[in-house]
Design an enzyme around this catalytic site. Sequence first.
Site, PDB file in Angstrom:
ATOM      1  N   GLU A   1      16.448  10.964   6.730  1.00  0.00           N
ATOM      2  CA  GLU A   1      16.535   9.972   6.509  1.00  0.00           C
ATOM      3  C   GLU A   1      17.242   9.179   4.836  1.00  0.00           C
ATOM      4  O   GLU A   1      17.972   8.832   4.965  1.00  0.00           O
ATOM      5  CB  GLU A   1      16.834   8.725   7.761  1.00  0.00           C
ATOM      6  CG  GLU A   1      16.586   8.157   8.921  1.00  0.00           C
ATOM      7  CD  GLU A   1      15.951   9.102   9.577  1.00  0.00           C
ATOM      8  OE1 GLU A   1      14.499   9.876   9.228  1.00  0.00           O
ATOM      9  OE2 GLU A   1      15.898   8.614  11.164  1.00  0.00           O
TER      10      GLU A   1
ATOM     11  N   HIS B   1      12.861   2.131  10.297  1.00  0.00           N
ATOM     12  CA  HIS B   1      13.363   2.510  11.875  1.00  0.00           C
ATOM     13  C   HIS B   1      11.470   2.765  11.278  1.00  0.00           C
ATOM     14  O   HIS B   1      10.800   3.008  10.892  1.00  0.00           O
ATOM     15  CB  HIS B   1      13.225   3.293  13.221  1.00  0.00           C
ATOM     16  CG  HIS B   1      13.403   4.380  12.631  1.00  0.00           C
ATOM     17  ND1 HIS B   1      14.263   5.428  11.310  1.00  0.00           N
ATOM     18  CD2 HIS B   1      12.885   5.511  12.657  1.00  0.00           C
ATOM     19  CE1 HIS B   1      14.103   6.445  11.401  1.00  0.00           C
ATOM     20  NE2 HIS B   1      13.492   7.281  12.354  1.00  0.00           N
TER      21      HIS B   1
HETATM   22 ZN   LIG Z   1      11.076   8.992  10.400  1.00  0.00          ZN
END
Ligand SMILES: [Zn+2]
Length: 291
Positions: free
Chosen positions: A40, A138
């Site tokens: 990410e 997250h």
């Molecule tokens: Zn991750």
Amino acid sequence: MPTPVFRRTIPLLFALVSAPLGLVAAQQHPLAVYISADMEGIAGLSSMQDPMGPKLMTREVNAAVAGAFAAGATRVVVNDAHGSHANLLVDQLDPRAILFRGALKPYGMMEGLDSSFSAVLFVGFHGKGKSLGGFEAHTGTNEIADLRINGVSVGEYGMNTIFAAWYGVPVAFVSGDSLALVQMRTLVPGVAGVAVKTGIWNEAVRTLSPDSAQAAIAREVERALRGRLPATLRVARPVIVELDYTTSVLADIAEGIPGVRRTGYGTVSFTTPGYPEAYRMIRVLYRHLRP
Ligand SMILES: [Zn+2]
């Protein structure tokens, strides 16, 4: 930017307390470096479905590997730690690195890390779940609202930093989005790092070019490993873990596991004597439960 240094105690709430002194990597031989790589927080990506993801992730990892060897590393291990854990283009990985690949590893994002290593590097990291201002923020999966270890709210960066700390290994460098660095520095103040992009809401970014990000990572990894490394956290025992799911159904299932207590609508808690077993259980609870 000066070499990040801190010698003072780390002001952490609850049961995490600082070790009295940092380690001096430049005086350590051999210098064994462990890299945990997520996706990410890789520069240039605004979607995890972007077909360039594996290539750009591989290049950023290679930049970190190059920085480590430039600093005198004698051994570099890379753990592919995103999703399938099989993202890195193996034919393009720096041939000096050893790779851990494949998702079902006992210790997941930190598989293979032990006390023989001198330093950990995080590449491609992101902020914790339910926090504003991060790209794809997250913790493990989108089903997790919060994770607390000995009362301290952490994301993946934190659960992995504490894993390294258990083995006495400091995290020396973090790259990822700017929220990842901000949150990581609440746990390890002053840790070296490169913010390669900034989240615009959760699904868009303002990003460095991949070439610029890779150059900065190689440079700052070398600088970090040549400098004084952060102190490692000391993890209090027993380890108390609390995990908030975003809905009740996974907590309903999890409370059926012996040792897991239901403490709220979507919250479960468990206690272990040491951290490695807590880490395994956290991964079971966020990754392997299904309604
Ligand atoms: Zn991750």
